[in-house]
Enzyme design. Structure first.
Site, PDB file in Angstrom:
ATOM      1  N   SER A 124       6.740 -59.015  17.382  1.00  0.00           N
ATOM      2  CA  SER A 124       7.965 -58.362  17.134  1.00  0.00           C
ATOM      3  C   SER A 124       8.046 -58.330  15.283  1.00  0.00           C
ATOM      4  O   SER A 124       9.090 -57.808  14.825  1.00  0.00           O
ATOM      5  CB  SER A 124       8.601 -59.829  17.241  1.00  0.00           C
ATOM      6  OG  SER A 124       8.968 -60.435  18.426  1.00  0.00           O
TER       7      SER A 124
ATOM      8  N   HIS B   7       7.400 -52.051  21.580  1.00  0.00           N
ATOM      9  CA  HIS B   7       8.261 -53.415  20.737  1.00  0.00           C
ATOM     10  C   HIS B   7       9.804 -53.673  22.076  1.00  0.00           C
ATOM     11  O   HIS B   7      10.603 -52.882  22.133  1.00  0.00           O
ATOM     12  CB  HIS B   7       8.786 -53.187  20.264  1.00  0.00           C
ATOM     13  CG  HIS B   7       9.448 -54.937  19.835  1.00  0.00           C
ATOM     14  ND1 HIS B   7      10.569 -54.339  18.887  1.00  0.00           N
ATOM     15  CD2 HIS B   7       8.592 -56.312  20.134  1.00  0.00           C
ATOM     16  CE1 HIS B   7      10.828 -56.232  18.498  1.00  0.00           C
ATOM     17  NE2 HIS B   7       9.609 -56.874  19.407  1.00  0.00           N
TER      18      HIS B   7
ATOM     19  N   GLU C  30      11.644 -50.451  20.792  1.00  0.00           N
ATOM     20  CA  GLU C  30      11.066 -50.149  19.336  1.00  0.00           C
ATOM     21  C   GLU C  30       9.746 -49.397  19.122  1.00  0.00           C
ATOM     22  O   GLU C  30       9.012 -50.427  19.714  1.00  0.00           O
ATOM     23  CB  GLU C  30      11.488 -51.365  17.876  1.00  0.00           C
ATOM     24  CG  GLU C  30      12.358 -51.358  17.869  1.00  0.00           C
ATOM     25  CD  GLU C  30      12.506 -52.195  16.891  1.00  0.00           C
ATOM     26  OE1 GLU C  30      13.214 -52.423  15.507  1.00  0.00           O
ATOM     27  OE2 GLU C  30      11.943 -53.473  16.887  1.00  0.00           O
TER      28      GLU C  30
ATOM     29  N   ASN D 144      14.506 -57.337  14.132  1.00  0.00           N
ATOM     30  CA  ASN D 144      14.300 -58.419  13.846  1.00  0.00           C
ATOM     31  C   ASN D 144      14.352 -58.874  12.183  1.00  0.00           C
ATOM     32  O   ASN D 144      14.660 -59.562  12.196  1.00  0.00           O
ATOM     33  CB  ASN D 144      13.032 -58.875  14.331  1.00  0.00           C
ATOM     34  CG  ASN D 144      13.100 -59.089  15.892  1.00  0.00           C
ATOM     35  OD1 ASN D 144      13.905 -59.203  16.435  1.00  0.00           O
ATOM     36  ND2 ASN D 144      11.249 -59.050  16.428  1.00  0.00           N
TER      37      ASN D 144
HETATM   38  N1  LIG Z   1      10.054 -63.707  23.096  1.00  0.00           N
HETATM   39  C1  LIG Z   1      11.404 -62.636  23.190  1.00  0.00           C
HETATM   40  O1  LIG Z   1      12.506 -62.486  22.364  1.00  0.00           O
HETATM   41  C2  LIG Z   1      10.039 -61.654  22.472  1.00  0.00           C
HETATM   42  C3  LIG Z   1      11.045 -60.383  22.038  1.00  0.00           C
HETATM   43  C4  LIG Z   1      10.166 -59.802  21.695  1.00  0.00           C
HETATM   44  C5  LIG Z   1       9.180 -59.337  21.521  1.00  0.00           C
HETATM   45  N2  LIG Z   1       7.841 -60.911  21.258  1.00  0.00           N
HETATM   46  C6  LIG Z   1       6.794 -61.151  21.751  1.00  0.00           C
HETATM   47  O2  LIG Z   1       6.010 -61.010  22.195  1.00  0.00           O
HETATM   48  C7  LIG Z   1       4.749 -61.150  22.591  1.00  0.00           C
HETATM   49  C8  LIG Z   1       5.031 -63.092  23.550  1.00  0.00           C
HETATM   50  O3  LIG Z   1       5.647 -62.989  22.989  1.00  0.00           O
HETATM   51  P1  LIG Z   1       6.918 -64.486  24.229  1.00  0.00           P
HETATM   52  O4  LIG Z   1       8.410 -64.587  24.290  1.00  0.00           O
HETATM   53  O5  LIG Z   1       6.570 -64.453  25.832  1.00  0.00           O
HETATM   54  O6  LIG Z   1       5.648 -66.020  24.298  1.00  0.00           O
HETATM   55  P2  LIG Z   1       4.978 -66.848  25.325  1.00  0.00           P
HETATM   56  O7  LIG Z   1       5.247 -68.434  24.569  1.00  0.00           O
HETATM   57  O8  LIG Z   1       6.747 -66.542  26.406  1.00  0.00           O
HETATM   58  O9  LIG Z   1       4.040 -66.015  25.605  1.00  0.00           O
HETATM   59  C9  LIG Z   1       2.751 -66.556  25.118  1.00  0.00           C
HETATM   60  C10 LIG Z   1       1.215 -66.069  25.921  1.00  0.00           C
HETATM   61  O10 LIG Z   1       0.640 -65.938  25.396  1.00  0.00           O
HETATM   62  C11 LIG Z   1      -0.266 -66.312  25.982  1.00  0.00           C
HETATM   63  N3  LIG Z   1      -1.280 -67.098  25.590  1.00  0.00           N
HETATM   64  C12 LIG Z   1      -1.006 -68.284  24.047  1.00  0.00           C
HETATM   65  N4  LIG Z   1      -2.216 -68.350  23.075  1.00  0.00           N
HETATM   66  C13 LIG Z   1      -2.720 -67.525  23.193  1.00  0.00           C
HETATM   67  C14 LIG Z   1      -4.489 -67.194  23.191  1.00  0.00           C
HETATM   68  N5  LIG Z   1      -5.459 -67.363  22.011  1.00  0.00           N
HETATM   69  N6  LIG Z   1      -4.664 -66.185  23.642  1.00  0.00           N
HETATM   70  C15 LIG Z   1      -4.666 -65.434  24.206  1.00  0.00           C
HETATM   71  N7  LIG Z   1      -3.093 -65.644  25.013  1.00  0.00           N
HETATM   72  C16 LIG Z   1      -2.612 -66.446  24.225  1.00  0.00           C
HETATM   73  C17 LIG Z   1       0.781 -67.506  26.884  1.00  0.00           C
HETATM   74  O11 LIG Z   1      -0.410 -67.709  27.899  1.00  0.00           O
HETATM   75  C18 LIG Z   1       1.476 -67.187  27.107  1.00  0.00           C
HETATM   76  O12 LIG Z   1       1.245 -65.980  28.267  1.00  0.00           O
HETATM   77  C19 LIG Z   1       4.820 -61.922  21.101  1.00  0.00           C
HETATM   78  O13 LIG Z   1       4.142 -61.245  20.205  1.00  0.00           O
HETATM   79  C20 LIG Z   1       6.674 -62.185  20.643  1.00  0.00           C
HETATM   80  O14 LIG Z   1       6.751 -61.781  19.246  1.00  0.00           O
HETATM   81  C21 LIG Z   1       9.348 -61.795  21.953  1.00  0.00           C
END
Ligand SMILES: NC(=O)c1ccc[n+]([C@@H]2O[C@H](COP(=O)([O-])OP(=O)(O)OC[C@H]3O[C@@H](n4cnc5c(N)ncnc54)[C@H](O)[C@@H]3O)[C@@H](O)[C@H]2O)c1
Length: 284
Positions: free
Chosen positions: A119, A140, A152, A190
């Site tokens: 993000s 993204h 994005e 963001n």
């Molecule tokens: N939540 C949102 O609204 C959103 C929107 C767009 C983009 N993102 C981005 O997507 C990505 C994931 O976010 P999310 O919301 O799915 O988070 P989440 O907490 O739901 O999932 C995170 C994932 O990462 C894994 N993980 C944690 N530590 C790890 C490690 N050390 N090595 C490998 N895997 C690991 C976890 O097991 C899990 O599967 C981030 O980069 C976030 O910025 C999030």
């Protein structure tokens, strides 16, 4: 090179959503979690979500089975070897993502594109961990990925025009509308959204209004579909703090400085919907 097989690394909120989007768009999907049980559980969740869509008449039963047949769940990074595109969506932590890009670089073929769903984090830092920085970019998606139309496409300084064109084409093939943006913290959405969300928490912390009234005000007064505190619960408070920290690191703008209440809630495990409690309570 045409993309037919897409790897997704990370099966949290976003990884699972992107897997659904890609599989529904006709791609073979390899979904990789650190543990096989988590990967299997994510595919089981996908099956449940698709079955609900069948029950509501939004999806044919045969189509559901085809979508599911395209998805493989694995805990092995090597299983991504034949993917022409890999999108990582693991925790918003730069060190973790850099390690992953270093490993992915050795797993996939020379022509493959590596993308991040970060993000806010600098895509160039991930690109420079690989021997193919020209083939690395940001793709993204927004939350929930199956519903939100925007993607994005983030262009780090190193990316080739071909990589950016392939990322755009991929987003379009998933039925999304891509916008292109420079590799700068927060990209477009963001960078604009998070000062607003952060300041909503500040109003709550100051006792200016209740959580319900803050959310009702922005829904009724600005016609937003969700209030800011409900949206933070949807995004995840841990992810939101990581996003704000990355924005603050880059710009030093006080509007990006995390309101203490939000950091304390993360420490308390109150992460929003995914943990069952955030600004609101969620029955799991
Ligand atoms: N939540 C949102 O609204 C959103 C929107 C767009 C983009 N993102 C981005 O997507 C990505 C994931 O976010 P999310 O919301 O799915 O988070 P989440 O907490 O739901 O999932 C995170 C994932 O990462 C894994 N993980 C944690 N530590 C790890 C490690 N050390 N090595 C490998 N895997 C690991 C976890 O097991 C899990 O599967 C981030 O980069 C976030 O910025 C999030």
């Amino acid at each position: 090179m045409s993309i037919t097989r897409v790897g997704i690394v990370g099966s949290g909120i976003m990884g699972s959503g992107i897997a659904e989007v890609a599989a529904k768009s006709g791609y073979e999907v390899v979904l990789r979690s650190r543990r096989q049980e988590t990967a299997d559980a994510t595919v089981a969740g996908l099956e449940k979500s698709l079955t609900k869509q069948v029950e509501k008449g939004k999806l044919e039963e045969g189509e559901r089975d085809k979508v599911l047949a395209r998805v493989t769940a694995t805990s092995q990074l090597d299983a991504l070897a034949d993917c022409q595109l890999v999108i990582e969506s693991v925790v918003e932590d730069l060190a973790t993502k850099k390690d992953l890009f270093r490993d992915l670089n050795h797993v996939v073929g020379d022509d493959a594109i590596l993308a991040t769903n970060t993000s806010t984090l600098p895509v160039i830092e991930m690109a420079m961990e690989t021997h193919r920085p020209q083939q690395v970019g940001g793709i993204h998606f927004f939350n929930p990925a199956p519903m939100m139309s925007l993607v994005e496409v983030v262009r780090p300084l190193s990316a080739s025009d071909e990589t950016i064109a392939a990322a755009r084409a991929f987003a379009e093939s998933c039925g999304k509308t891509p916008v292109e943006v420079k590799d700068q913290a927060g990209f477009i959405v963001n960078a604009l959204l998070f000062p607003y969300l952060n300041n909503a928490v500040r109003l709550l912390e100051n006792g200016t209004a209740t959580r319900e009234d803050i959310d009702a005000a922005m829904k009724g007064g600005c016609n937003f579909p969700m209030g800011p505190l409900a949206l933070l619960d949807l995004v995840g408070l841990d992810t939101s703090v990581a996003i704000l920290d990355a924005l603050y690191d880059e710009f030093r703008d006080p509007n990006y400085s995390v309101v203490p209440l939000m950091r304390r809630m993360v420490t308390a495990g109150q992460l929003g919907r995914k943990s069952g409690k955030g600004f609101y309570d969620y029955h799991r």
